[in-house]
Design a protein around this motif. Structure first.
Motif, PDB file in Angstrom:
ATOM      1  N   GLU A 169       0.884  -1.197  -0.022  1.00 32.82           N
ATOM      2  CA  GLU A 169       0.135  -0.139  -0.034  1.00 32.82           C
ATOM      3  C   GLU A 169       1.088   1.320   0.005  1.00 32.82           C
ATOM      4  OE1 GLU A 169      -2.538  -0.248   3.494  1.00 32.82           O
ATOM      5  OE2 GLU A 169      -4.019  -1.012   2.173  1.00 32.82           O
TER       6      GLU A 169
ATOM      7  N   SER B 207      -9.213   3.068  -0.050  1.00 33.00           N
ATOM      8  CA  SER B 207      -7.805   2.784  -0.224  1.00 33.00           C
ATOM      9  C   SER B 207      -7.382   1.829  -1.097  1.00 33.00           C
ATOM     10  CB  SER B 207      -7.285   2.454   1.160  1.00 33.00           C
ATOM     11  OG  SER B 207      -7.715   1.313   1.657  1.00 33.00           O
TER      12      SER B 207
ATOM     13  N   GLY C  12      -5.043  -1.229  -2.418  1.00 32.86           N
ATOM     14  CA  GLY C  12      -3.955  -2.136  -2.089  1.00 32.86           C
ATOM     15  C   GLY C  12      -3.958  -3.027  -3.130  1.00 32.86           C
TER      16      GLY C  12
END
Length: 405
Positions: free
Chosen positions: A193, A275, A277
């Motif tokens: 990440e 997010s 990842g």
């Protein structure tokens, strides 16, 4: 406030962040800090963490390094895979499922040493702070929790490095030219990440991956593997009985060689933001396909569909950190009840990024050749289907009549 804390148990990796946290806790709270490092199959040598903690003044008796690999797979990964768990349809929850185990052992140590506080290195933006702390409070309601990232002013990588240099904390030689992403690893997966991956339009560099070859560079001939299940858990690979951790290790090896288990995902964090990842879960990807394969011939249709209905809720509970919640335990009991007859063997073909089920057999199989054959049979009266269809069509016909059709 700091005077109220007498002893702290810190979840400690030995890396930059938790080493800075260790020194910060020692200086801020002026009390004993016990370090706890969990071996959950991250693939790193953990003795350097011990030496680093000792160098920073932690007595040997206050340094815990525990091998939790078997417990991790047996009591956390396998129960999750009995449910065929995927968060948002794709994520195998490799980071999420490790956090309750770490929290559990951290609280156990706190009780052993008489600590009144625990600390972790999760940031105030992520999911892990929630997962750790929900675990802490579920297991020791009166525990005090210290989350330095929510309190200190070391709010950048540069400031962390400066603090480390000022306090003679060893920094890995590559930290000044660090990799453009952060990672989390255990026996189930590794995640990447941050930084270069923060732009969801940018493709990850191939040299980032560590657990799998690129699918296009995988062997040109397929690998066949057989996975045996007992009560929903994998117990053998290619006829060799293995422990839970050994099963996952073997499947990781086979999956990685064949480019299996890569995932590029934009996910919805519990704290409200999205997010990006990138994950490698080679063994878990094979295990999921194999488990669904054995369930396909051993589970009743209603039980299978009920499991599929509750799985997204179960996945969300794990992702959000509610492993020890009564609702997760209730769903687990339902899932485990369905697994009693999930016994047998699945054969898979591993080829250039794909794990395909190509065979399944079970002593508890519900698949009956005498019922499904296209040849003549003596057990199924095809005329029965006419009444079955008419009864199911009745409400549709009545609705159509009401519309004047």
């Amino acid at each position: 406030m700091s005077g109220d804390i007498k002893k702290i148990v810190l979840a400690y990796s030995g890396g930059l962040d938790t080493s800075v946290i260790l020194r910060w806790l020692q200086e801020t709270y002026r009390c004993e800090v016990v370090t706890f490092t969990a071996d959950i199959g991250q693939g790193e040598e953990l003795e350097p963490a011990r030496k680093k903690a000792e160098m920073m003044g932690v007595p040997a008796s206050s340094i815990y390094i525990d091998d939790l690999r078997e417990e991790f797979v047996r009591d956390f990964v396998f129960p999750m895979f009995r449910a065929n768990t995927l968060y948002e349809g794709t994520y195998l929850l490799g980071t999420s499922i490790a956090r309750p185990l770490i929290a559990k052992r951290q609280i156990e140590i706190a009780k052993e040493v008489g600590a009144d506080a625990v600390a972790h290195g999760a940031t105030g933006k992520g999911n892990d702070q929630v997962r750790f702390e929900l675990g802490y409070y579920a297991l020791k309601p009166d525990i005090k929790v210290i989350a330095p990232w929510r309190h200190w002013d070391l709010n950048s990588r540069t400031r962390l490095l400066d603090y480390a240099e000022q306090h003679q904390i060893p920094i890995a030689k590559d930290k000044r030219g660090e990799a453009p992403y952060s990672t989390d690893a255990n026996l189930l997966h590794i995640s990447y990440e941050g930084k270069a991956l923060e732009d969801p339009w940018v493709e990850p560099d191939e040299d980032m991956f560590t657990r799998s070859v690129a699918p296009e560079k995988a062997p040109d001939t397929p690998t066949y593997v057989e996975v045996e299940f007992r009560h929903g858990d994998a117990v053998a690979v290619d006829g060799v009985a293995l422990s839970p951790a050994q099963v996952l290790t073997k499947l990781n090896e086979l999956g990685g060689q064949n480019g299996i288990g890569r995932l590029d995902l934009v996910e919805n964090r519990f704290v409200g933001m999205k997010s990006r990842g990138v994950y490698e879960t080679p063994g878990g990807t094979i295990l999921l396909a194999a488990h669904r394969g054995i369930e396909s011939i051993t589970l009743d249709r209603g039980a299978m569909h009920l499991k599929d209905d509750v799985m997204p809720r179960y996945a969300e509970l794990i992702y959000n950190g509610f492993w020890f919640s009564p609702e997760r335990l209730a769903i687990q009991a339902l899932i485990d009840n369905t697994q009693e007859q999930v016994n047998g063997t699945v054969r898979l073909k591993l080829f250039k990024g794909q794990a395909s089920v190509v065979g399944r057999k079970s002593p508890n199989s519900l698949y009956r050749m005498d019922y499904v054959t296209f040849e003549a049979d003596s057990v199924y009266n095809q005329k029965d289907a006419e009444g079955f269809i008419k009864l199911n069509a009745l409400r549709l016909r009545l609705g159509a009549m009401a519309k004047g059709l």
